[in-house]
Design a protein around this motif. Structure first.
Motif, short mmCIF file in Angstrom:
data_model
loop_
_atom_site.label_atom_id
_atom_site.label_comp_id
_atom_site.label_asym_id
_atom_site.label_seq_id
_atom_site.Cartn_x
_atom_site.Cartn_y
_atom_site.Cartn_z
N LEU A 137 0.83 -1.20 0.00
CA LEU A 137 0.00 0.00 0.00
C LEU A 137 0.87 1.26 0.00
O LEU A 137 0.61 2.21 -0.75
N LEU A 159 1.11 4.42 -2.66
CA LEU A 159 0.86 5.79 -2.21
C LEU A 159 2.02 6.72 -2.54
O LEU A 159 1.83 7.87 -2.94
N LEU A 204 -5.91 5.85 -5.13
CA LEU A 204 -5.62 4.58 -4.48
C LEU A 204 -6.66 3.52 -4.86
O LEU A 204 -6.30 2.38 -5.18
#
Length: 307
Positions: free
Chosen positions: A110, A114, A284
């Motif tokens: 993740l 990002l 995202l």
């Protein structure tokens, strides 16, 4: 009708007493609180609380009104939080929540996504139970959370990430530890430790599984979360059912075993508030499938592919 009327009503309903609500939560007098509730009932047009000798109880209308009152306050809190964020633009920020232990698998992938989208992103993290994460999303305190698809989560969208098989965890020196798989009938004969005290979705899956295989799983001990449940397993000699990712959290004195026969699964979801207009959140979400593929390909924990 004012917001204070809703707050007063919720406090009385939850405490079951005008006096307790006035003294402990509202810092007001009981007569003043009683007048506020009477004014509310007059405006609504029905009796919401039934006065009893030892406190109050909700009427049928009151139970319905309580659900809507809670939701209304949550929406107000979310609106205020959104306004504050808009009025104080700083560098890109994203607040994320995880079930305890899940961050080990999902966070590295993740964060890579990002940083590609916003190199100077400011990330804040928290770990909580699934219902707490859902509530934080509803209140606008989290942008995204890795949690169960909780019911009664108005305004929250859940994207299924994986279907997690359940496994049995038991002490390393348990007589069943030598087996590769645990039969349902073996579970029924052992001390059962619940890992789902704060996870209604997981609890429902476990109970449905027990009903399907024809056994009763009545907890003798209940862990506050999966980690505490595994500690209870080690100290009591019992067995618990946990999602597959809990293998990341095993202590040396506890082992994991697959279940024989049909394996129950519990959904893992990515949750976010549909009213959240964060551009970074949108980017995202557009790469969520990539995130899922990365975790599936690189993790030693193998999920059942989400349909």
């Amino acid at each position: 009708m004012e917001l204070r009327h809703l707050r007063y009503f919720i406090a009385v309903a939850e405490e079951g007493s005008f006096l307790t609500a006035a003294q402990r939560r509202l810092n007001t007098s009981q007569p003043s609180l009683s007048r506020q509730i009477r004014d509310l009932e007059t405006e609504v047009g029905v009796e919401l609380l039934e006065r009893q000798a030892r406190g109050v109880a909700l009427t049928a209308a009151g139970r319905v009104f309580l659900d809507h009152a809670r939701l209304a306050l949550l929406q107000v809190e979310a609106a205020a939080e959104g306004a504050r964020r808009t009025a104080e633009p700083q560098r890109p920020a994203l607040s994320m929540g995880f079930l305890v232990g899940l961050e080990v698998m999902w966070l590295p992938h993740l964060l890579r996504i990002l940083r590609e989208e916003a190199p100077d992103v400011e990330v804040t993290l928290c770990t909580q139970s699934s219902p707490e994460l859902a509530l934080a999303l509803m209140r606008g305190r989290l942008d995204v959370a890795f949690l169960r698809p909780e019911k009664e989560s108005s305004g929250i969208i859940f994207k299924t990430l994986a279907k997690e098989p359940l496994i049995a965890v038991l002490p390393a020196d348990h007589r069943l530890a030598s087996r590769k798989k645990i039969r349902p009938q073996d579970l029924a004969r052992e001390i059962y430790v619940s890992s789902a005290r704060t996870s209604p979705v997981l609890q429902a899956v476990i109970q449905d599984y027990a009903s399907t295989v024809g056994i009763t799983l009545k907890p003798k001990y209940e862990g506050e979360n999966i980690s505490s449940a595994m500690s209870l397993v080690a100290s009591t000699g019992g067995i618990s059912l946990v999602p597959l990712y809990a293998q990341n959290m095993l202590a040396p004195n506890v082992v994991a075993r697959a279940l024989e026969g049909g394996t129950p699964t519990v959904d893992l979801a990515l949750g976010y508030n549909e009213s959240n207009s964060s551009p970074l959140l949108s980017r995202l979400l557009s790469r969520a499938d990539e995130l899922i593929a990365n975790v599936r390909n690189q993790s030693i924990i193998r999920y059942i592919e989400a349909q």
